[in-house]
Write a protein that holds these residues in place. Structure first.
Motif, PDB file in Angstrom:
ATOM      1  N   PRO A   4       0.830  -1.210   0.000  1.00  0.00           N
ATOM      2  CA  PRO A   4       0.000   0.000   0.000  1.00  0.00           C
ATOM      3  C   PRO A   4       0.856   1.249   0.000  1.00  0.00           C
ATOM      4  O   PRO A   4       1.914   1.316   0.640  1.00  0.00           O
ATOM      5  CB  PRO A   4      -0.798  -0.138   1.300  1.00  0.00           C
ATOM      6  CG  PRO A   4      -0.783  -1.594   1.628  1.00  0.00           C
ATOM      7  CD  PRO A   4       0.524  -2.110   1.123  1.00  0.00           C
ATOM      8  N   ALA A   5       0.412   2.258  -0.741  1.00  0.00           N
ATOM      9  CA  ALA A   5       1.145   3.517  -0.812  1.00  0.00           C
ATOM     10  C   ALA A   5       0.858   4.348   0.423  1.00  0.00           C
ATOM     11  O   ALA A   5      -0.172   4.202   1.067  1.00  0.00           O
ATOM     12  CB  ALA A   5       0.729   4.277  -2.074  1.00  0.00           C
ATOM     13  N   SER A  15      -0.287  12.818   7.623  1.00  0.00           N
ATOM     14  CA  SER A  15       0.341  11.820   6.767  1.00  0.00           C
ATOM     15  C   SER A  15       0.221  10.444   7.414  1.00  0.00           C
ATOM     16  O   SER A  15       0.388  10.303   8.628  1.00  0.00           O
ATOM     17  CB  SER A  15       1.818  12.155   6.546  1.00  0.00           C
ATOM     18  OG  SER A  15       1.949  13.374   5.856  1.00  0.00           O
ATOM     19  N   VAL A  16      -0.062   9.439   6.580  1.00  0.00           N
ATOM     20  CA  VAL A  16      -0.296   8.079   7.077  1.00  0.00           C
ATOM     21  C   VAL A  16       0.637   7.126   6.347  1.00  0.00           C
ATOM     22  O   VAL A  16       0.735   7.158   5.120  1.00  0.00           O
ATOM     23  CB  VAL A  16      -1.767   7.667   6.875  1.00  0.00           C
ATOM     24  CG1 VAL A  16      -1.982   6.242   7.361  1.00  0.00           C
ATOM     25  CG2 VAL A  16      -2.693   8.628   7.595  1.00  0.00           C
ATOM     26  N   GLY A  17       1.322   6.281   7.091  1.00  0.00           N
ATOM     27  CA  GLY A  17       2.242   5.320   6.506  1.00  0.00           C
ATOM     28  C   GLY A  17       1.523   4.248   5.705  1.00  0.00           C
ATOM     29  O   GLY A  17       0.304   4.081   5.795  1.00  0.00           O
ATOM     30  N   PRO A  18       2.275   3.473   4.923  1.00  0.00           N
ATOM     31  CA  PRO A  18       1.676   2.493   4.003  1.00  0.00           C
ATOM     32  C   PRO A  18       0.957   1.340   4.681  1.00  0.00           C
ATOM     33  O   PRO A  18       0.084   0.728   4.066  1.00  0.00           O
ATOM     34  CB  PRO A  18       2.879   1.999   3.198  1.00  0.00           C
ATOM     35  CG  PRO A  18       4.068   2.275   4.060  1.00  0.00           C
ATOM     36  CD  PRO A  18       3.740   3.523   4.814  1.00  0.00           C
ATOM     37  N   LEU A  31      -8.888   7.171   4.834  1.00  0.00           N
ATOM     38  CA  LEU A  31      -7.542   7.443   4.353  1.00  0.00           C
ATOM     39  C   LEU A  31      -7.537   7.553   2.831  1.00  0.00           C
ATOM     40  O   LEU A  31      -8.285   6.858   2.143  1.00  0.00           O
ATOM     41  CB  LEU A  31      -6.591   6.332   4.802  1.00  0.00           C
ATOM     42  CG  LEU A  31      -6.599   5.995   6.298  1.00  0.00           C
ATOM     43  CD1 LEU A  31      -5.571   4.910   6.591  1.00  0.00           C
ATOM     44  CD2 LEU A  31      -6.349   7.240   7.146  1.00  0.00           C
ATOM     45  N   LEU A  32      -6.674   8.420   2.323  1.00  0.00           N
ATOM     46  CA  LEU A  32      -6.552   8.634   0.881  1.00  0.00           C
ATOM     47  C   LEU A  32      -5.212   8.100   0.417  1.00  0.00           C
ATOM     48  O   LEU A  32      -4.157   8.576   0.838  1.00  0.00           O
ATOM     49  CB  LEU A  32      -6.658  10.129   0.563  1.00  0.00           C
ATOM     50  CG  LEU A  32      -6.615  10.499  -0.926  1.00  0.00           C
ATOM     51  CD1 LEU A  32      -7.888  10.015  -1.628  1.00  0.00           C
ATOM     52  CD2 LEU A  32      -6.455  11.997  -1.100  1.00  0.00           C
ATOM     53  N   ARG A  33      -5.273   7.081  -0.453  1.00  0.00           N
ATOM     54  CA  ARG A  33      -4.056   6.496  -1.007  1.00  0.00           C
ATOM     55  C   ARG A  33      -4.243   6.242  -2.499  1.00  0.00           C
ATOM     56  O   ARG A  33      -5.336   5.899  -2.953  1.00  0.00           O
ATOM     57  CB  ARG A  33      -3.734   5.160  -0.333  1.00  0.00           C
ATOM     58  CG  ARG A  33      -3.221   5.246   1.094  1.00  0.00           C
ATOM     59  CD  ARG A  33      -2.658   3.895   1.507  1.00  0.00           C
ATOM     60  NE  ARG A  33      -2.048   3.947   2.828  1.00  0.00           N
ATOM     61  CZ  ARG A  33      -2.631   3.521   3.931  1.00  0.00           C
ATOM     62  NH1 ARG A  33      -3.862   3.017   3.867  1.00  0.00           N
ATOM     63  NH2 ARG A  33      -2.007   3.581   5.087  1.00  0.00           N
TER      64      ARG A  33
END
Length: 424
Positions: A4-5, A15-18, A31-33
């Motif tokens: 996951p990005a 900001s959210v990690g992968p 979450l937006l990825r």
């Protein structure tokens, strides 16, 4: 599936990690990825049930109730909240039908001054992000955020996340965002996850995503063209992807080029800031006032020809036709009608405006008559094949030939008989 990005929280912009399934700051799962997130910069924003949202903002007691904005029993629904939509209520539905579907709905008349004020507040946020804002109405707009990362020190995607949060907090309404690499796909994306949606269509996924969609997803494919495509055995965009551009243009004229390009996720239109033309019009002031319907109609025809020629030279088409009249005491009257599809044919412009004229030319004399179009579209969307109006193709060929003659010999070289009664 790949790793996951990384992405952002849509509720607090953290900001959210992968490998996170929830925001580490606020715990939100929204979450937006997307693997192309840093590369996409064309956005479409659309307020969610705008009029109803503004009313619920100002009247919290309506928050959990079905709400319809519209007229009396013989009026139509302007918009409705999502609770009412679950009962089957839709915009433009007759109010009588809407009340039957949702008898417990609260019905309020539109308050346009209030909605325009909210729209101006939202526009302030948009203008702070980029000069390339193309408003489509009070509640939707395109944005081009190319090159803004250096200014805002964040990607367009993160900028849009923060925009949605700010509008919801400061204006009190929610928006849905579509992000892609062109206008067509950005508009499609903004409709995917309403309300409070944020959808992304990247270059890699666009052809596959489009292949499964109905041809009616393509902007400009109305009921008549959809029926013609269906008669030709075409119902899905994937079928268009397997056809040659020349074949589509041979079958469907200029619209064939749009079908070819849009089916492949190609759209060359740029985001036009507000300075771009919103309408095209022509008018004529008589030397003496006229009330004779034949004289008015003859003048209207010459104006329709002039307007159509201007539209063709500008590579534009208009979908809303407006008739303008000015009385002897300088009072202006305007009447408008929206067409099923954009046009730049004098015959259709005249026919529509003449229908409006017949309602007004009932006695008073006029010193001025005019005709114009708004709701402008690119030339490719003009005058799609029509199963009912079989004369449209002939009119298109005739008017193109007349353009060539007039370009060579002058505008008065030839004209239709109905113009002969027009005052010189």
């Amino acid at each position: 599936m790949g790793t996951p990005a990384p992405g952002f929280c849509r509720d607090c912009a953290t900001s959210v990690g992968p490998n996170r399934s929830r925001c580490p700051a606020c715990g939100s799962p929204r979450l937006l990825r997307h693997p192309e997130l840093p590369e996409l910069s064309i956005a479409h924003i659309d307020c969610d049930a705008f009029y109803a949202s503004v009313e619920k903002r100002d009247r919290p007691e309506l928050r959990d109730k079905p709400l319809i904005i519209g007229g009396g029993e013989r009026g139509v629904v302007s918009t409705c909240c999502y609770i009412a939509r679950t009962r089957g209520v839709r915009s433009a539905m007759p109010m009588g039908q809407a009340r039957k579907l949702c008898p417990d709905a609260v019905v309020l008349p539109p308050d346009m001054a209030k909605y325009r004020e909210a729209s101006r507040a939202i526009r302030t946020f948009l203008d702070a992000l980029t000069p390339l804002v193309e408003p489509l109405s009070l509640d939707e707009a395109f944005l081009d955020l190319s090159g803004t990362a250096r200014l805002h020190h964040r990607t367009p995607a993160e900028t849009l996340v923060r925009l949605a949060i700010a509008i919801e907090r400061e204006v009190g309404v929610t928006i849905s965002v579509g992000l892609s690499y062109n206008k067509f796909l950005a508009k499609v994306a903004s409709d995917l996850r309403k309300p409070r949606g944020f959808a992304i269509i990247g270059r890699a996924e666009a052809p596959g995503f489009l292949a499964e969609q109905s041809v009616t997803l393509i902007w400009g494919v109305g009921k008549a063209l959809a029926e013609k495509l269906s008669r030709d055995g075409i119902s899905r965009i994937g079928q268009l992807q397997n056809m040659e551009e020349s074949d589509l243009m041979r079958r469907y004229g200029a619209m064939g080029q749009r079908l070819y390009r849009f089916s492949r996720g190609e759209d060359r239109r740029v985001v036009e800031p507000e300075g771009a033309p919103k309408s095209v019009s022509v008018e004529h002031t008589f030397n003496s006032d006229h009330s004779d319907p034949e004289i008015l109609a003859a003048t209207l025809w010459t104006l329709a020809e002039d307007l159509a020629r201007r539209l063709r030279h500008k590579d534009l088409a208009g979908q809303t036709v407006t008739l303008k009249l000015k009385t002897t005491d300088f009072q202006s009257r305007t009447r408008a009608e929206k067409l099923d599809s954009p046009t730049r044919l004098a015959q259709i412009l005249y026919r529509t405006a003449h229908h409006l004229l017949l309602r007004e030319a009932t006695g008073p004399a006029f010193r001025l008559i005019g005709i114009g179009v708004s709701d402008l579209h690119p030339a490719e969307a003009a005058d799609p094949p029509d199963l009912v109006d079989t004369e449209r193709d002939r009119a298109r060929r005739t008017e193109a030939a007349l353009d060539q003659l007039r370009d060579k010999f002058g505008t008065k070289v030839i004209g239709k008989g109905r113009a002969h009664k027009a005052p010189r």
